[in-house]
Enzyme design. Structure first.
Site, PDB file in Angstrom:
ATOM      1  N   CYS A 248       1.775  -5.350 -10.279  1.00 34.06           N
ATOM      2  CA  CYS A 248       2.623  -6.011  -9.285  1.00 34.06           C
ATOM      3  C   CYS A 248       4.042  -6.022  -9.823  1.00 34.06           C
ATOM      4  O   CYS A 248       4.291  -6.571 -10.904  1.00 34.06           O
ATOM      5  CB  CYS A 248       2.127  -7.427  -9.019  1.00 34.06           C
TER       6      CYS A 248
ATOM      7  N   GLY B 163       6.270  -1.726  -4.035  1.00 36.25           N
ATOM      8  CA  GLY B 163       6.539  -1.158  -2.714  1.00 36.25           C
ATOM      9  C   GLY B 163       7.973  -0.696  -2.566  1.00 36.25           C
ATOM     10  O   GLY B 163       8.240   0.349  -1.949  1.00 36.25           O
TER      11      GLY B 163
ATOM     12  N   CYS C  78       7.913  -7.011  -2.363  1.00 38.99           N
ATOM     13  CA  CYS C  78       6.924  -6.235  -3.117  1.00 38.99           C
ATOM     14  C   CYS C  78       7.689  -5.247  -3.990  1.00 38.99           C
ATOM     15  O   CYS C  78       8.332  -4.330  -3.479  1.00 38.99           O
ATOM     16  CB  CYS C  78       5.978  -5.513  -2.173  1.00 38.99           C
TER      17      CYS C  78
ATOM     18  N   GLU D 252       0.961  -6.292   2.078  1.00 35.16           N
ATOM     19  CA  GLU D 252       0.394  -6.035   0.764  1.00 35.16           C
ATOM     20  C   GLU D 252      -1.131  -6.092   0.789  1.00 35.16           C
ATOM     21  O   GLU D 252      -1.721  -6.999   1.385  1.00 35.16           O
ATOM     22  CB  GLU D 252       0.921  -7.048  -0.259  1.00 35.16           C
TER      23      GLU D 252
ATOM     24  N   HIS E  66       0.453   3.126  -2.130  1.00 35.89           N
ATOM     25  CA  HIS E  66       1.416   2.751  -1.103  1.00 35.89           C
ATOM     26  C   HIS E  66       1.463   3.818  -0.021  1.00 35.89           C
ATOM     27  O   HIS E  66       1.429   5.019  -0.304  1.00 35.89           O
ATOM     28  CB  HIS E  66       2.816   2.585  -1.702  1.00 35.89           C
TER      29      HIS E  66
END
Length: 281
Positions: free
Chosen positions: A75, A227, A224, A215, A166
């Site tokens: 993350c 992301g 994110c 997410e 992603h």
């Protein structure tokens, strides 16, 4: 059982941080993490992050449970919060201090720029479809601007892994996307065997894009980090944005640099403590 915790946030992406350095595995279960993350009956958060002992030559290890109890590989906003949490645990105020952190996505190196911001070497993006993973067929094994049918609409998607999967698509108006309806359909689409994070990108200008995200395992969040990194990579691959780009998310902005020199992605953004406390399980 009573646990001590600290609450941190990076651009509104909020996490419960637990000092887990005395044990090699997380001291709470995924089911307990779900309860803790509940915003009405628990502490509230997008996930629970554990600072564990390092492995081999690393300083620390990172594990994270999402608010639904699932465990992602990494993350981006979370690791910035973890770096700040570690610095606070160590009472470290050294500028440019970096940490070698082992994650399920491999080695990640965050560096404390100052008291407010952290730069993270996120590593090289993975573009190979089987490694993302996705069963979408692309050119030379890469999925770039490929059609995908979701909710009776054809979307042109690009897939990138930043240690986690992603799916990026470019839209005229990111605010107009009904994330709560369309997000789960992307996340659970059968072409993504491990589910996926999904980013909807509006290009304002080559060095500035807007992003909204659904997410995997957390739903709609204010930011994110992985992301944002994946979106800039996708933007470059689609000739939509520059390698050095500001990404505006609902919670604020991240600076992303996909280096042409070493092919690594560097993310810079804030992380700060919100409060500390104890929680009875």
């Amino acid at each position: 059982m009573v646990i001590e915790f600290s609450k941190y946030q990076g651009l509104g992406n909020d996490f419960i941080l637990i000092d887990n350095r005395h044990a090699a595995e997380p001291i709470i279960t995924p089911e307990q993490a779900i309860a803790i993350c509940d915003r009405h009956f628990g502490i509230g958060g997008d996930g629970v992050i554990f600072a564990l002992p390092g492995k081999a030559s690393t300083d620390y290890s990172m594990r994270i449970y999402n608010s639904d109890g699932s465990e992602p590989e990494m993350c981006g906003n979370g690791i910035r919060c973890l770096a700040k949490f570690i610095a606070d645990l160590e009472a470290n105020t050294e500028v440019n201090k970096s940490y070698q952190i082992d994650t399920l996505a491999g080695l990640i190196v965050p560096k404390l720029e100052n008291n407010a911001e952290v730069t993270v070497d996120m590593g090289e993006p993975e573009l190979s479809a089987p490694k993302i993973p996705t069963t979408l067929a692309g050119i030379e094994g890469k999925v770039i601007a490929q059609p995908l049918e979701v909710a009776d609409r054809t979307w042109l998607v690009t897939t990138v892994s930043m240690g986690n999967p992603h799916c990026i698509t470019f839209v005229e108006d990111s605010v107009a996307i009904a994330l709560e309806q369309i997000g789960p359909l992307f996340e659970h689409h059968p072409v993504f065997p491990q589910r996926t994070n999904t980013e909807f990108i509006e290009v304002v200008k080559p060095d500035y894009i807007k992003m909204r995200v659904w997410e995997r395992g957390a739903g709609i969040t204010l930011a994110c980090g992985t992301g944002a990194c994946a979106s800039v990579v996708a933007g470059v691959l689609n000739n939509q944005c520059d390698r050095l780009c500001t990404v505006e998310l609902p919670g604020g902005c991240l600076q992303i640099n996909w280096s042409a020199t070493d092919n690594r992605v560097y993310m810079t953004g804030p992380a700060s403590e919100v409060f500390r406390g104890q929680y009875s399980l």
